[in-house]
Design a protein around this motif. Structure first.
Motif, PDB file in Angstrom:
ATOM      1  N   MET A  76       0.852  -1.181   0.000  1.00  0.00           N
ATOM      2  CA  MET A  76       0.000   0.000   0.000  1.00  0.00           C
ATOM      3  C   MET A  76       0.893   1.239   0.000  1.00  0.00           C
ATOM      4  SD  MET A  76      -3.025  -1.057   2.764  1.00  0.00           S
ATOM      5  CE  MET A  76      -3.729   0.549   2.803  1.00  0.00           C
ATOM      6  N   ASN A  77       0.561   2.169  -0.876  1.00  0.00           N
ATOM      7  CA  ASN A  77       1.314   3.425  -0.882  1.00  0.00           C
ATOM      8  C   ASN A  77       0.682   4.396   0.122  1.00  0.00           C
ATOM      9  OD1 ASN A  77      -0.923   4.662  -2.135  1.00  0.00           O
ATOM     10  ND2 ASN A  77      -0.152   4.159  -4.168  1.00  0.00           N
ATOM     11  N   ASP A  78       1.316   5.575   0.288  1.00  0.00           N
ATOM     12  CA  ASP A  78       0.844   6.550   1.276  1.00  0.00           C
ATOM     13  C   ASP A  78      -0.578   7.019   0.987  1.00  0.00           C
ATOM     14  OD1 ASP A  78       3.196   6.363   2.661  1.00  0.00           O
ATOM     15  OD2 ASP A  78       4.110   8.143   1.749  1.00  0.00           O
ATOM     16  N   GLN A  79      -0.884   7.214  -0.287  1.00  0.00           N
ATOM     17  CA  GLN A  79      -2.221   7.688  -0.661  1.00  0.00           C
ATOM     18  C   GLN A  79      -3.285   6.632  -0.303  1.00  0.00           C
ATOM     19  OE1 GLN A  79      -2.633   8.604  -4.818  1.00  0.00           O
ATOM     20  NE2 GLN A  79      -4.737   9.328  -4.595  1.00  0.00           N
ATOM     21  N   THR A  80      -2.991   5.360  -0.569  1.00  0.00           N
ATOM     22  CA  THR A  80      -3.933   4.274  -0.262  1.00  0.00           C
ATOM     23  C   THR A  80      -4.100   4.124   1.253  1.00  0.00           C
ATOM     24  OG1 THR A  80      -3.260   3.117  -2.276  1.00  0.00           O
ATOM     25  CG2 THR A  80      -4.437   1.825  -0.636  1.00  0.00           C
ATOM     26  N   ARG A  81      -2.978   4.290   1.990  1.00  0.00           N
ATOM     27  CA  ARG A  81      -3.061   4.202   3.448  1.00  0.00           C
ATOM     28  C   ARG A  81      -3.920   5.330   4.002  1.00  0.00           C
ATOM     29  NH1 ARG A  81       1.985   1.694   3.008  1.00  0.00           N
ATOM     30  NH2 ARG A  81       3.235   3.573   2.844  1.00  0.00           N
ATOM     31  N   ALA A  82      -3.760   6.528   3.468  1.00  0.00           N
ATOM     32  CA  ALA A  82      -4.567   7.668   3.937  1.00  0.00           C
ATOM     33  C   ALA A  82      -6.053   7.438   3.637  1.00  0.00           C
ATOM     34  CB  ALA A  82      -4.075   8.958   3.282  1.00  0.00           C
ATOM     35  N   LEU A  83      -6.329   6.927   2.456  1.00  0.00           N
ATOM     36  CA  LEU A  83      -7.716   6.644   2.090  1.00  0.00           C
ATOM     37  C   LEU A  83      -8.284   5.534   2.982  1.00  0.00           C
ATOM     38  CD1 LEU A  83     -10.105   7.204   0.283  1.00  0.00           C
ATOM     39  CD2 LEU A  83      -9.081   5.753  -1.461  1.00  0.00           C
ATOM     40  N   ALA A  84      -7.476   4.510   3.258  1.00  0.00           N
ATOM     41  CA  ALA A  84      -7.912   3.425   4.131  1.00  0.00           C
ATOM     42  C   ALA A  84      -8.219   3.953   5.527  1.00  0.00           C
ATOM     43  CB  ALA A  84      -6.842   2.331   4.194  1.00  0.00           C
ATOM     44  N   ARG A  85      -7.369   4.876   6.028  1.00  0.00           N
ATOM     45  CA  ARG A  85      -7.605   5.448   7.356  1.00  0.00           C
ATOM     46  C   ARG A  85      -8.906   6.240   7.386  1.00  0.00           C
ATOM     47  NH1 ARG A  85      -5.034   6.328  12.086  1.00  0.00           N
ATOM     48  NH2 ARG A  85      -3.077   5.484  11.387  1.00  0.00           N
ATOM     49  N   SER A  86      -9.179   7.019   6.343  1.00  0.00           N
ATOM     50  CA  SER A  86     -10.418   7.809   6.336  1.00  0.00           C
ATOM     51  C   SER A  86     -11.639   6.879   6.267  1.00  0.00           C
ATOM     52  CB  SER A  86     -10.425   8.820   5.188  1.00  0.00           C
ATOM     53  OG  SER A  86     -10.529   8.167   3.944  1.00  0.00           O
ATOM     54  N   LEU A  87     -11.529   5.790   5.526  1.00  0.00           N
ATOM     55  CA  LEU A  87     -12.632   4.821   5.471  1.00  0.00           C
ATOM     56  C   LEU A  87     -12.803   4.113   6.824  1.00  0.00           C
ATOM     57  CD1 LEU A  87     -11.971   3.261   1.940  1.00  0.00           C
ATOM     58  CD2 LEU A  87     -13.812   4.849   2.578  1.00  0.00           C
ATOM     59  N   PHE A  88     -11.681   3.838   7.478  1.00  0.00           N
ATOM     60  CA  PHE A  88     -11.716   3.223   8.799  1.00  0.00           C
ATOM     61  C   PHE A  88     -12.409   4.154   9.800  1.00  0.00           C
ATOM     62  CE2 PHE A  88      -9.983   2.709  13.053  1.00  0.00           C
ATOM     63  CZ  PHE A  88     -10.169   1.356  13.286  1.00  0.00           C
ATOM     64  N   VAL A  89     -12.013   5.421   9.786  1.00  0.00           N
ATOM     65  CA  VAL A  89     -12.592   6.413  10.703  1.00  0.00           C
ATOM     66  C   VAL A  89     -14.096   6.572  10.456  1.00  0.00           C
ATOM     67  CG1 VAL A  89     -12.570   8.873  11.327  1.00  0.00           C
ATOM     68  CG2 VAL A  89     -10.424   7.630  11.070  1.00  0.00           C
ATOM     69  N   SER A  90     -14.508   6.434   9.207  1.00  0.00           N
ATOM     70  CA  SER A  90     -15.940   6.568   8.895  1.00  0.00           C
ATOM     71  C   SER A  90     -16.743   5.352   9.361  1.00  0.00           C
ATOM     72  CB  SER A  90     -16.153   6.803   7.405  1.00  0.00           C
ATOM     73  OG  SER A  90     -15.872   5.636   6.668  1.00  0.00           O
ATOM     74  N   GLY A  91     -16.051   4.312   9.867  1.00  0.00           N
ATOM     75  CA  GLY A  91     -16.739   3.165  10.461  1.00  0.00           C
ATOM     76  C   GLY A  91     -16.958   1.987   9.540  1.00  0.00           C
ATOM     77  N   LEU A  92     -16.323   1.977   8.370  1.00  0.00           N
ATOM     78  CA  LEU A  92     -16.508   0.852   7.461  1.00  0.00           C
ATOM     79  C   LEU A  92     -15.790  -0.390   7.988  1.00  0.00           C
ATOM     80  CD1 LEU A  92     -16.139   2.447   3.915  1.00  0.00           C
ATOM     81  CD2 LEU A  92     -18.220   1.920   5.179  1.00  0.00           C
ATOM     82  N   SER A  93     -16.314  -1.538   7.600  1.00  0.00           N
ATOM     83  CA  SER A  93     -15.701  -2.807   7.996  1.00  0.00           C
ATOM     84  C   SER A  93     -14.441  -3.061   7.184  1.00  0.00           C
ATOM     85  CB  SER A  93     -16.685  -3.961   7.782  1.00  0.00           C
ATOM     86  OG  SER A  93     -16.875  -4.180   6.394  1.00  0.00           O
ATOM     87  N   ARG A  94     -13.668  -3.998   7.650  1.00  0.00           N
ATOM     88  CA  ARG A  94     -12.447  -4.375   6.947  1.00  0.00           C
ATOM     89  C   ARG A  94     -12.754  -4.824   5.526  1.00  0.00           C
ATOM     90  NH1 ARG A  94      -9.717 -10.107   7.397  1.00  0.00           N
ATOM     91  NH2 ARG A  94     -11.799 -10.470   6.642  1.00  0.00           N
ATOM     92  N   ASN A  95     -13.782  -5.676   5.382  1.00  0.00           N
ATOM     93  CA  ASN A  95     -14.112  -6.188   4.053  1.00  0.00           C
ATOM     94  C   ASN A  95     -14.603  -5.086   3.127  1.00  0.00           C
ATOM     95  OD1 ASN A  95     -13.359  -8.733   4.850  1.00  0.00           O
ATOM     96  ND2 ASN A  95     -15.436  -9.479   5.150  1.00  0.00           N
ATOM     97  N   GLU A  96     -15.356  -4.128   3.664  1.00  0.00           N
ATOM     98  CA  GLU A  96     -15.853  -3.037   2.828  1.00  0.00           C
ATOM     99  C   GLU A  96     -14.701  -2.130   2.389  1.00  0.00           C
ATOM    100  OE1 GLU A  96     -18.165  -0.912   0.430  1.00  0.00           O
ATOM    101  OE2 GLU A  96     -18.690  -2.814   1.391  1.00  0.00           O
TER     102      GLU A  96
END
Length: 166
Positions: free
Chosen positions: A1-21
């Protein structure tokens, strides 16, 4: 995962999405998201998964009980009818005729099959009771009824089966 993907993953995580989503939205394998979250010190809320697993377990237990009740009912019906009249029939011959005859009771082989079926039911119900520790007193009562039915069927079977000459 690059930095941009990690940042996007963190924002999705913070929004409450599941791991699979998150994995679906980022087109990544869920294991990749799990490794990223662990490295980032993040944990997914698994309470919904835990509740779903518990609900599924309860549903399976209920299904086992429903099936056991059906097996018991069918076995009891067969045992109750073991000495009833028994219809035998045949199709065939050159004219393809139907012939039937009613016997006073079922042949020994049929009675044996009924007792074996009831025995299998007894065995399966016993295993279900061993797995399900809830409702034990009720289950023991059911098993006692089945055992009494076996005893009565065996006594009838013994009294009707001719003994072998010595």
């Amino acid at each position: 995962m690059n930095d941009q993907t990690r940042a996007l993953a963190r924002s999705l995580f913070v929004s409450g999405l599941s791991r699979n989503e998150i994995a679906r939205q980022l087109d990544l394998d869920p294991a990749t998201i799990t490794r990223w979250a662990k490295a980032a010190g993040l944990e997914f809320d698994r309470s919904a998964t835990e509740a779903a697993v518990k609900a599924h377990t309860i549903d399976l237990a209920a299904a086992r009980i429903r099936l056991a009740e059906k097996m018991l009912s069918a076995s009891e019906t067969m045992l109750d009818q073991i000495d009833d009249e028994y219809l035998v029939y045949n199709f065939g011959g050159k004219d393809n005729t139907y012939e039937e005859h009613t016997l006073t009771s079922a042949p020994v082989e049929v009675k044996r099959s009924i007792v074996v079926t009831a025995g299998i039911t007894f065995d399966k119900l016993t295993r279900i009771v061993e797995k399900d520790n809830g409702g034990l007193e009720q289950a023991v009562g059911v098993l006692d009824q089945i055992a009494d039915g076996f005893k009565a069927a065996a006594e009838k079977y013994r009294s009707e089966t001719p003994s072998e000459p010595e």
